[in-house]
Write a protein that holds these residues in place. Structure first.
Motif, PDB file in Angstrom:
ATOM      1  N   ALA A  37       0.848  -1.184   0.000  1.00 59.46           N
ATOM      2  CA  ALA A  37       0.000   0.000   0.000  1.00 59.46           C
ATOM      3  C   ALA A  37       0.889   1.241   0.000  1.00 59.46           C
ATOM      4  O   ALA A  37       2.051   1.194   0.423  1.00 59.46           O
ATOM      5  CB  ALA A  37      -0.922   0.008   1.219  1.00 59.46           C
ATOM      6  N   THR A  38       0.330   2.350  -0.447  1.00 65.62           N
ATOM      7  CA  THR A  38       1.052   3.609  -0.492  1.00 65.62           C
ATOM      8  C   THR A  38       0.422   4.591   0.486  1.00 65.62           C
ATOM      9  O   THR A  38      -0.749   4.937   0.360  1.00 65.62           O
ATOM     10  CB  THR A  38       1.039   4.211  -1.906  1.00 65.62           C
ATOM     11  N   THR A  39       1.194   5.025   1.482  1.00 68.42           N
ATOM     12  CA  THR A  39       0.731   6.032   2.430  1.00 68.42           C
ATOM     13  C   THR A  39       1.305   7.389   2.024  1.00 68.42           C
ATOM     14  O   THR A  39       2.128   7.487   1.108  1.00 68.42           O
ATOM     15  CB  THR A  39       1.177   5.698   3.866  1.00 68.42           C
ATOM     16  N   ASN A  40       0.907   8.440   2.719  1.00 68.86           N
ATOM     17  CA  ASN A  40       1.412   9.766   2.364  1.00 68.86           C
ATOM     18  C   ASN A  40       2.879   9.942   2.736  1.00 68.86           C
ATOM     19  O   ASN A  40       3.491  10.947   2.382  1.00 68.86           O
ATOM     20  CB  ASN A  40       0.564  10.864   3.004  1.00 68.86           C
ATOM     21  N   ALA A  41       3.465   8.966   3.448  1.00 70.53           N
ATOM     22  CA  ALA A  41       4.891   9.036   3.780  1.00 70.53           C
ATOM     23  C   ALA A  41       5.727   8.049   2.972  1.00 70.53           C
ATOM     24  O   ALA A  41       6.954   8.164   2.954  1.00 70.53           O
ATOM     25  CB  ALA A  41       5.101   8.775   5.273  1.00 70.53           C
ATOM     26  N   GLY A  42       5.088   7.084   2.319  1.00 68.99           N
ATOM     27  CA  GLY A  42       5.833   6.107   1.541  1.00 68.99           C
ATOM     28  C   GLY A  42       5.092   4.790   1.437  1.00 68.99           C
ATOM     29  O   GLY A  42       4.005   4.615   1.998  1.00 68.99           O
ATOM     30  N   LYS A  43       5.688   3.865   0.732  1.00 66.32           N
ATOM     31  CA  LYS A  43       5.072   2.549   0.519  1.00 66.32           C
ATOM     32  C   LYS A  43       5.326   1.634   1.721  1.00 66.32           C
ATOM     33  O   LYS A  43       6.373   1.710   2.360  1.00 66.32           O
ATOM     34  CB  LYS A  43       5.623   1.896  -0.753  1.00 66.32           C
ATOM     35  N   VAL A  44       4.332   0.759   1.984  1.00 63.17           N
ATOM     36  CA  VAL A  44       4.465  -0.238   3.047  1.00 63.17           C
ATOM     37  C   VAL A  44       4.061  -1.596   2.496  1.00 63.17           C
ATOM     38  O   VAL A  44       3.198  -1.695   1.613  1.00 63.17           O
ATOM     39  CB  VAL A  44       3.588   0.108   4.271  1.00 63.17           C
ATOM     40  N   SER A  45       4.708  -2.622   3.016  1.00 60.16           N
ATOM     41  CA  SER A  45       4.344  -3.979   2.614  1.00 60.16           C
ATOM     42  C   SER A  45       3.777  -4.728   3.806  1.00 60.16           C
ATOM     43  O   SER A  45       4.264  -4.607   4.934  1.00 60.16           O
ATOM     44  CB  SER A  45       5.563  -4.727   2.060  1.00 60.16           C
ATOM     45  N   GLY A  46       2.729  -5.488   3.543  1.00 60.98           N
ATOM     46  CA  GLY A  46       2.135  -6.357   4.552  1.00 60.98           C
ATOM     47  C   GLY A  46       1.997  -7.741   3.984  1.00 60.98           C
ATOM     48  O   GLY A  46       2.742  -8.140   3.088  1.00 60.98           O
TER      49      GLY A  46
END
Length: 559
Positions: A37-46
């Motif tokens: 997913a892409t947040t306003n601070a950067g991409k995250v993986s789950g």
């Protein structure tokens, strides 16, 4: 149901977690695939777990060591993809908490699943469960705030896993970690001036920052930023009540559920400043040299925080401009639907070791030892006499537990509900419930009680993950499941529409000062998983207790 020791709990926690992924109700087989997913601070993986996208430990704020005793900062942007697969760190806890095992806190006299993660000031993280990413479905958001008063606790616990709620109601579940105890509520505003003006409510400002993160990012996770339910148990419920009076939180949430947690008043600045001086004295820091606090080890501050057992948000006139529910319900939240709840036997754990074989001669002293500071002008003997009149069929132990709950744990909920009901803007969307599911308790004289925290596995629909609360056997969990279905469906309906009524529960009228309608969530005696429950609506349950206890003029602990 039988009682469970720690070895039994750990054995069955693993079994239950595995079985949860594999059994029944159309939940499908467990999966383990990646999700990004892409947040306003950067991409995250789950990862995908049982068909649900799960992200653990997404940072929403900077390391709070950089902003000790100050408002938090939004997390700085990063490059690449940040891995958010496992539980992250949790906030520094209050030193001296009674624990068994690694991080497994005894909160209520029986074991909850163990907390996860190392303690660190770099603790501003959320966990997210969602059925879909970037699909525009605008799912209701269930935002959970943990208990542990304002002293301890974390959401890094399997009990708060959102997988089943996502499957059951097509919702997004978010849980939040934030600063606690002295790190979150040490008020230095009168000693340190403007630089520390926010210090008495830093932990609350963390939660507000997390709610802002939800507003800005939840669409990416398939959520609806205009339908955010905040809910919490014990201290988490109190934090919800406090948010209702904070201007900075207005518009960030749209429904509220408080379970066994109320905040009628905040801590006055005069008391908060005296507590701060005690902490500084213990730390060896001069009142006019607060910059020395920045270099102290985290552990030293944790130790100093023990000077108080009642860390609370501070009514500083700015961040918290008024007491949350005094002299009335907060006007800025008058239009926000709210459910208030308590359990039947909230305070039985404070009488641990005193209820077994209790005689009537011992009852007054037991009541005084449990909640003496909340009895007002009444003597313990007066209270016991009155309760014997109200409940002539009850034994001494049950009278003491009932009185302790009515004078200590229940009054805050009554005050808040009554003040909501007195305001025409909020009365029609205010509801009250009581949880009556009973379990054995080691200090309870071999009897069953509806303990503090007992509603948690039911609202999260996680009875298999709480064997110490719902039973470890398949039969015991089957008996608990009908009530879990009712309560989790109620929660989802409330998040979706702002009204808890749904086909799974009896018609639930709003709360008013005339009838005081209260939903009683209960199991039918002898129920063995047939789908039948004893859930019902009662008018002014415990009314005689309510009227009598009001004469003690309840005062918020720590204020």
């Amino acid at each position: 149901m039988r009682e469970f020791d720690r070895r039994t709990l750990l054995r069955y926690s693993g079994m239950a977690a595995a079985s949860l992924m594999l059994r029944g109700e159309g939940f499908g087989l467990a999966q383990d695939a990646s999700a990004t997913a892409t947040t306003n601070a950067g991409k995250v993986s789950g990862r995908v777990e049982n068909g649900i996208h799960v992200f653990r430990g997404i940072p929403y704020g900077e390391d709070t060591k950089k902003t000790r005793f100050k408002a938090p900062l939004p997390v700085a942007a990063w490059s690449g993809v940040k891995e958010c697969l496992e539980w992250s760190t949790r906030a520094p806890q209050m030193v001296g908490e009674r624990t068994v095992g690694a991080g497994e806190t005894v909160r209520t006299g029986f074991h909850l699943p163990p907390d996860k993660g190392e303690q660190s000031e770099d603790c501003l993280h959320v966990n997210v469960w969602t059925p879909g990413l970037r699909d525009g479905k605008k799912r209701p958001v269930l935002f959970y705030i943990h208990g542990g008063a304002y002293n301890s606790g974390t959401v890094n616990c399997d009990l708060y896993d959102g997988n089943r709620l996502c499957h059951r109601g097509d919702v997004v579940v978010v849980t939040v970690n934030h600063r606690l105890n002295a790190f979150g509520y040490l008020y230095l505003g009168e000693l340190g001036g403007n630089e520390y003006a926010d210090s008495g409510n830093a932990g609350m400002l963390d939660i507000i920052l997390a709610l802002r993160w939800v507003q800005e990012n939840i669409a990416e996770f398939g959520g609806d930023a205009s339908r955010v339910l905040i809910f919490g148990q014990s201290g988490g419920g109190a934090k919800c009540a406090t948010l209702m009076a904070m201007p900075a939180a207005k518009g960030l949430f749209h429904r509220v559920l408080t379970m066994s947690g109320q905040q009628v008043t905040g801590k006055p600045t005069v008391i908060a400043t005296e507590v701060a001086k005690d902490v500084l004295d213990r730390l060896g820091v001069k009142y006019d040299q607060l910059d020395a606090l920045k270099a102290l080890p985290m552990e030293k501050i944790q130790e100093a925080a023990r000077v108080s057992t009642a860390w609370l948000p501070v009514m500083d006139g700015v961040v918290l401009p008024r007491d949350p529910f005094d002299p009335g319900a907060p006007e800025i939240s008058a239009g926000v639907p709210m459910i208030l709840a308590n359990t039947h036997d909230e305070t039985v754990t404070s009488a641990a070791g005193k209820t077994s074989g209790m005689t009537w001669d011992q009852a007054p002293e037991a009541l005084k030892a449990s909640v003496g500071q909340y009895l007002g002008a009444y003597s313990p003997e007066q209270i016991i006499r009155r309760y014997r009149e109200i409940y002539p069929e009850r034994d001494a132990a049950h009278v003491v537990v009932a009185a302790a709950a009515a004078f200590r744990a229940w009054p805050g909920q009554v005050i808040e509900a009554d003040r909501r009901a007195a305001d025409a803007r909020s009365q029609a969307h205010t509801w009250v419930y009581r949880m009556d599911w009973k379990v054995p308790f080691a200090g309870g004289g071999g009897q069953n009680w509806a303990l503090h925290t007992i509603d948690l596995p039911f609202v999260f629909d996680n009875v298999a993950l709480a064997p110490g609360m719902c039973g470890a056997s398949a039969e015991e969990q089957a008996a608990a499941q009908p009530l879990a279905t009712q309560m989790s469906e109620m929660l989802i309906a409330f998040a979706r529409t702002g009204n808890p009524n749904c086909k799974e529960v009896p018609h639930w009228p709003s709360y008013d000062l005339k009838e005081r309608n209260t939903m009683i969530f209960d199991s039918k005696p002898g129920d063995s998983g047939t789908g039948d429950t004893g859930t019902r609506v009662e008018k002014d349950p415990r009314g005689a207790e309510r009227v009598f206890a009001a004469g003690a003029h309840y005062r918020q602990p720590g204020t």
